[in-house]
Design an enzyme around this catalytic site. Structure first.
Site, PDB file in Angstrom:
ATOM      1  N   LYS A 123      32.087  38.830  34.242  1.00  0.00           N
ATOM      2  CA  LYS A 123      32.934  37.745  34.712  1.00  0.00           C
ATOM      3  C   LYS A 123      33.352  36.892  33.521  1.00  0.00           C
ATOM      4  O   LYS A 123      32.529  36.567  32.656  1.00  0.00           O
ATOM      5  CB  LYS A 123      32.161  36.913  35.740  1.00  0.00           C
ATOM      6  CG  LYS A 123      32.974  35.835  36.444  1.00  0.00           C
ATOM      7  CD  LYS A 123      32.131  35.170  37.526  1.00  0.00           C
ATOM      8  CE  LYS A 123      32.882  34.097  38.284  1.00  0.00           C
ATOM      9  NZ  LYS A 123      32.061  33.503  39.367  1.00  0.00           N
ATOM     10  N   SER A 151      34.125  33.290  43.810  1.00  0.00           N
ATOM     11  CA  SER A 151      34.970  33.287  42.631  1.00  0.00           C
ATOM     12  C   SER A 151      34.832  34.549  41.778  1.00  0.00           C
ATOM     13  O   SER A 151      35.621  34.752  40.849  1.00  0.00           O
ATOM     14  CB  SER A 151      34.607  32.067  41.754  1.00  0.00           C
ATOM     15  OG  SER A 151      33.252  32.134  41.309  1.00  0.00           O
ATOM     16  N   SER A 172      29.510  32.989  45.523  1.00  0.00           N
ATOM     17  CA  SER A 172      30.570  33.591  44.720  1.00  0.00           C
ATOM     18  C   SER A 172      30.279  34.982  44.186  1.00  0.00           C
ATOM     19  O   SER A 172      31.171  35.623  43.640  1.00  0.00           O
ATOM     20  CB  SER A 172      30.924  32.675  43.550  1.00  0.00           C
ATOM     21  OG  SER A 172      31.570  31.512  44.007  1.00  0.00           O
TER      22      SER A 172
END
Length: 450
Positions: free
Chosen positions: A82, A155, A179
């Site tokens: 990420k 996210s 997330s």
């Protein structure tokens, strides 16, 4: 094996082929990079692809394995990060205009551990801006491999989509209110939020320091367990098979029903419980008083912490935030001190209630999200956002380990998630239960149609 057979195989299968020399880390990395090149224009899962360094890492892994220097089951396996995890010499944007050109000089602890395990890092995945609010228009949304007109979730949507689409075997995400787990559920893969504090967050850009977790996303619980070991800087080792007979699991009544739940999500959860019961697990329903306060408590903690982190930039560069991210940061400054204190008191109460439940049960079950992947990500301060994270955020408040696995399919043949929560430190138990469920229900492990 076809390229799809290779890219959608379990990590242990690829690792075995590396060691019998029937497959090379270079070949596998080339296939993963080719798939990224083909699908990223559709999914927008990656912000940065590190093809050159990935191929060099793959060649190094091949040479080391040939020389007998075996770093474990992730050695030579393509992994993604990420894009809020620092990577030396590779930009780390946080999906934000403010950090669009930011290139760290040192690696995050997570990255150092992955290098030690010999993993091949193929790139940095897309995310909601600063893992908060909404997608920044400079970077755009990540789309779902099961239906490219729907979100991959937030996210950590880029990480989940990349894994589901066969662009990498596993990826690292972060989770402050769901997330990791919500995108994993939307994309039909396994996503694991470990016990709070188990995975070091040094070099990971924070959203809310007392709620943030980092953890693995993979196609199966077994693969997630291997990446989890590497994140802890341990040699990745396979999960032991778990006998479900006598396992005690409980379901929170208010979380497997309610007006926010799609009927298909309720049915998938009930079917999952039936499957576990038929395999010998004891399944019961329980209630916790005042569980409805968890959502407001989460924001009363997250909001002020996030606003404190962004206090300088929101003054100096407010125009560089996406409008809704900016609004949420501004709202965080308005949370009264008393509300923050009450939320912390509630947090202690809720943790005690959960620990009491887990004194008599091995795991808590719930649907991960109340519906299949929507068209766009709801903002956390809206009712839809509160409903989306209703079943995940309380485990950030309490810090308990929580895993999502695919539990079936709903409208549009889109995936649905089953959440499995265990006591603090019992991370591998959660993963083992997930693997046992996947063994009972092989129909839930599927390649998306893209």
């Amino acid at each position: 094996m076809t390229s799809d057979d290779i890219l959608f195989a379990e990590i242990s299968t690829i690792a075995a082929r590396y060691r019998d020399h029937s497959l090379s880390p270079v070949k596998v990395t080339e296939l993963a990079l080719a798939r990224i090149e083909a699908l990223n224009p559709v999914l927008n899962a990656f912000i940065t692809v590190t093809a050159e360094s990935a191929l060099a890492s793959a060649q190094r892994a091949a040479d080391e394995l040939r020389a007998g220097n075996d770093r474990g089951l992730l050695h030579g396996i393509p992994i993604a990060l990420k894009d809020l995890i620092d990577t030396a010499g590779v930009r780390t944007t946080c999906g934000a205009r403010i950090l669009a050109d930011h290139t760290p000089t040192t690696d995050a602890a997570i990255v150092r551990h992955l290098h030690h395990a010999g993993a091949v890092i193929v790139g940095k995945t897309n995310l909601l801006e600063f893992a908060y609010g909404i997608v920044h228009p400079d970077f755009g949304p990540t789309w779902n491999p099961w239906d490219a007109s729907r979100t991959a979730g937030g996210s950590s949507g880029g990480s989940a989509a990349a894994v589901a689409a066969g662009m990498c075997y596993a990826a690292v995400g972060t989770d402050t209110g769901g997330s990791i787990r919500i995108p994993a559920a939307y994309c039909g893969v396994a996503g694991f939020k470990p016990t709070y504090g188990r995975v070091k967050l040094e070099g990971v850009f924070p959203l809310s320091w007392s709620l943030d977790h980092a953890g693995p996303i993979a196609r199966t619980s077994a693969d997630a367990a291997l990446l989890f070991d590497a994140l802890l800087n341990r040699t990745p080792r396979p999960l032991r098979a778990l006998d479900l007979r006598g396992l005690r699991v409980v379901a929170l009544v208010s979380h497997h029903g309610g007006g926010d739940m799609q009927e298909a999500a309720m049915e998938a959860f009930e079917d999952a419980c039936i499957s576990l019961h038929r395999a010998g697990a004891q399944v019961a329903s329980v209630s916790i008083p005042n569980l409805d306060l968890a959502e407001s408590a989460l924001f009363s903690i997250l909001g002020p912490e996030a606003s404190a982190i962004h206090s300088r930039w929101i003054k100096e560069r407010p125009q560089d935030y996406a409008p809704f991210t900016r609004l949420q940061i501004e709202l965080g400054f308005t949370v009264p001190a008393l509300a923050h204190v009450r939320a912390q008191q509630y947090r202690r109460y809720l943790t005690g209630q959960m620990l009491d439940l887990l004194a008599d049960a091995d795991a808590i079950l719930s649907p991960t999200a109340p519906w299949v992947a929507p068209r766009k990500d709801p903002a956390i301060t809206e009712e839809a956002g509160a409903a989306e994270g209703r079943r995940t955020g309380l485990y950030n408040l309490t810090g308990l380990p929580a895993l999502t696995v695919n539990s079936g399919f709903g409208p549009g043949d889109l995936p649905l998630g089953l959440q499995i929560v265990t006591r603090p430190g019992a991370d591998r138990l959660a993963l083992a239960i997930g693997a046992a469920f996947e063994a009972l229900r092989p129909d839930v492990i599927r390649k998306p149609p893209l």
